[in-house]
Design an enzyme around this catalytic site. Structure first.
Site, PDB file in Angstrom:
ATOM      1  N   ASP A 167      39.437  80.707  52.956  1.00  0.00           N
ATOM      2  CA  ASP A 167      38.291  80.666  53.876  1.00  0.00           C
ATOM      3  C   ASP A 167      38.343  79.565  54.945  1.00  0.00           C
ATOM      4  O   ASP A 167      38.698  78.430  54.641  1.00  0.00           O
ATOM      5  CB  ASP A 167      36.990  80.394  53.093  1.00  0.00           C
ATOM      6  CG  ASP A 167      36.890  81.197  51.821  1.00  0.00           C
ATOM      7  OD1 ASP A 167      37.761  82.030  51.557  1.00  0.00           O
ATOM      8  OD2 ASP A 167      35.905  80.974  51.085  1.00  0.00           O
ATOM      9  N   TYR A 226      35.387  73.663  46.873  1.00  0.00           N
ATOM     10  CA  TYR A 226      35.342  75.046  47.344  1.00  0.00           C
ATOM     11  C   TYR A 226      34.697  75.107  48.722  1.00  0.00           C
ATOM     12  O   TYR A 226      34.395  74.084  49.328  1.00  0.00           O
ATOM     13  CB  TYR A 226      34.598  75.913  46.319  1.00  0.00           C
ATOM     14  CG  TYR A 226      35.489  76.506  45.255  1.00  0.00           C
ATOM     15  CD1 TYR A 226      36.794  76.064  45.063  1.00  0.00           C
ATOM     16  CD2 TYR A 226      35.025  77.529  44.427  1.00  0.00           C
ATOM     17  CE1 TYR A 226      37.618  76.630  44.094  1.00  0.00           C
ATOM     18  CE2 TYR A 226      35.835  78.102  43.449  1.00  0.00           C
ATOM     19  CZ  TYR A 226      37.127  77.651  43.287  1.00  0.00           C
ATOM     20  OH  TYR A 226      37.919  78.216  42.329  1.00  0.00           O
TER      21      TYR A 226
HETATM   22  C1  FRU Z   1      35.891  83.185  49.061  1.00  0.00           C
HETATM   23  C2  FRU Z   1      35.886  82.159  47.945  1.00  0.00           C
HETATM   24  C3  FRU Z   1      34.617  81.315  47.997  1.00  0.00           C
HETATM   25  C4  FRU Z   1      35.057  80.043  47.335  1.00  0.00           C
HETATM   26  C5  FRU Z   1      36.459  79.905  47.823  1.00  0.00           C
HETATM   27  C6  FRU Z   1      37.396  79.212  46.886  1.00  0.00           C
HETATM   28  O1  FRU Z   1      37.173  83.608  49.383  1.00  0.00           O
HETATM   29  O2  FRU Z   1      36.031  82.771  46.696  1.00  0.00           O
HETATM   30  O3  FRU Z   1      33.499  81.916  47.401  1.00  0.00           O
HETATM   31  O4  FRU Z   1      34.270  78.959  47.670  1.00  0.00           O
HETATM   32  O5  FRU Z   1      36.922  81.204  48.096  1.00  0.00           O
HETATM   33  O6  FRU Z   1      38.626  79.066  47.486  1.00  0.00           O
END
Ligand code: FRU
Length: 499
Positions: free
Chosen positions: A46, A109
């Protein structure tokens, strides 16, 4: 080795030679992008903390640099940081957030950032697991100063779970309104349906639950990741990435989706949101986890991961995976989001060529494009039954990515069944990328070494996809099947964003 046995390490504890070994492998990839953000090694997902602060745009992304090394002990997940004067040319800053506190030991995250007086305020989810593998999420504040120093706050902004919801609670998107800080956060209800909640705070230090946003979608997938709320042209827009939707006709074809609800502005007192129905943002094969920011000149810009979770990409053989889409400017027309490539991307253009061509029935127009370019194409269909654009095609038209424009069915289909190295075929190889088209269509198409982004009719429809063609795939062919058509085309070669 079981997941819970993996030891999480900080980036700066990784021996230099291991990083070099990983980066060396990636450098040899034939698929390296020319004008998209991608990692030097490992896994990118992300976009995070997308913002404009201290005279520069900042982009962070979810990064797992050693994911493809066989080492069981590895630095797990963190944020990588880049900055830019124009959202086109990016400079690597390095590691942004590391898993170095007990509140984010299993990965900082996704999260977001906003300018707050002279600081950049970052709000993200600290992912943790105990030795039984039980997850506790923390919503964490960090502050970046003008020297680029990032300081995590000692205590989480919001700790643990919310009654009635599971431990899937993450990805805060922060903003400020009426002297209050707000964040919209993705969450899963105990009944295993997805939702988003609002947290609020007076000081951005201690946060409390305001409640769940009430939408017309109480049962819409099992989790909503990466929500984002903003106002645009006086309306409210909620973006999110729902997981667990079943394919329905041409919709929801990928493993997970990304889309939006547009409506009245969100009522922050009772959290009601009157909105139109859910629409996908992009109908390509690889698009997920969007994030937006607003520029100083009032534009709302969107970035996304041009990739999907749980799909194996051909670049993994070179120890890396994932890139971000080009930034797109959003606007609203008749309750629909239009997306257009940001104007700054014109800086990459060189070698302009202009063409106007009448293509007779069943004739083929051939054009050498190379492998990194932009075209702005207007097609006028006179009496053709179908127009076939073969992009990144080899000379014999055997390997190619095809855009079919079908005036009979009034739709446009993207076909990557024969694009190059196959991957992700379990989710199909064609996508319907536009419907109800007329006989005159404009398409802006951005092609990089291993991707294609198609913007139809000034951004009414967009399709973003990875493709993995060979070096010999450097032609465009246009066929006008069963009748004639006219094309007008501007072509530009695109420069590298990093020299
Ligand atoms: C989306 C996700 C988010 C999370 C992140 C972890 O792709 O699963 O919900 O914060 O990636 O890398």
């Amino acid at each position: 080795m079981k997941k819970s046995n993996i030891k999480y390490r900080k980036y700066h504890e990784i021996p230099e030679e291991i990083i070099q070994q990983a980066e060396e492998k990636t450098k040899n990839s034939p698929y390296l992008q020319s004008f998209h953000i991608e990692p030097n090694s490992g896994y990118l997902n992300d976009p995070n903390g997308f913002s404009y602060y201290n005279g520069k745009y900042h982009m962070f992304y979810q990064w797992s640099p050693l994911r493809y090394l066989k080492e069981p002990e590895r630095w797990y997940q963190g944020w990588y940081h880049l900055e830019s004067k124009d959202m086109v040319h990016w400079i690597s800053v390095g590691v942004g957030l590391e898993p170095d506190t007990k509140f984010d030991s299993h990965g900082p995250y996704s999260g977001s950032a906003m300018v707050d007086e002279d600081k950049l305020l970052i709000f993200y989810t600290g992912n943790t697991r105990d030795n039984k593998g039980i997850r506790t999420p923390y919503q964490m504040i960090a502050i970046m100063d003008k020297n680029g120093k990032i300081q995590k706050s000692r205590i989480p902004g919001f700790t643990g779970l919310i009654d009635g919801y599971t431990d899937h609670f993450r990805d805060p998107k922060i903003w400020k309104e009426n002297n209050t800080y707000y964040a919209v956060v993705g969450i899963q209800r105990e009944n295993k349906t997805g939702a988003s909640v609002i947290l609020k705070s007076k000081d951005a230090v201690e946060w409390e639950l305001a409640g769940e946003i009430r939408t017309d979608y109480p049962e819409f997938g099992y989790m909503w990741e990466c929500p984002d709320y903003f106002k645009l042209q006086g309306q409210g827009v909620l973006l999110f990435s729902p997981q667990g939707l079943k394919a329905q006709g041409a919709q929801y074809q990928n493993i997970y989706q990304s889309g939006y609800l547009v409506g009245e502005t969100l009522d922050l007192e009772n959290l009601t949101f009157n909105h139109e129905s859910f629409q996908e943002l992009d109908s390509g094969f690889d698009f997920y986890a969007t994030q937006t920011m607003d520029t100083n000149d009032g534009r709302r810009i969107l970035s996304a991961w041009m990739g999907m979770p749980e799909i194996e990409y051909p670049t993994e053989a070179f120890g890396y995976c994932g890139c971000l889409t080009i930034p797109r400017e959003l606007s609203l027309k008749n309750n629909e989001l239009l997306q257009t490539p940001i104007k700054e991307l014109q800086k990459l253009r060189c070698g302009h060529r202009k063409t106007q061509e009448k293509i007779e029935k069943d004739k083929v127009f051939k054009y050498e494009t190379g492998s990194v370019f932009e075209i702005d194409l207007t097609i006028e269909i006179e009496n053709a039954k179908s127009i076939q654009l073969s992009l990144r095609s080899d000379e014999k038209m055997k390997k190619k990515t095809v855009v079919f424009v079908n005036p009979v069915d009034k739709d446009i289909i993207l076909d990557r069944s024969n694009s190059g190295k196959p991957f992700g075929t379990e989710y199909g190889t064609t996508r319907k990328i536009a419907q109800n088209i007329s006989n005159k269509i404009r398409m802006r198409i951005f092609v990089d070494k291993s991707s294609i982004e198609v913007f139809v009719n000034d951004g009414e429809n967009v399709a973003s996809s990875r493709i993995f063609p060979g070096e010999d795939q450097k032609y465009l062919f246009v066929e006008s099947i069963g009748g004639t058509s006219t094309i007008k085309m501007d072509y530009w070669k695109l420069r590298k964003q990093r020299e």
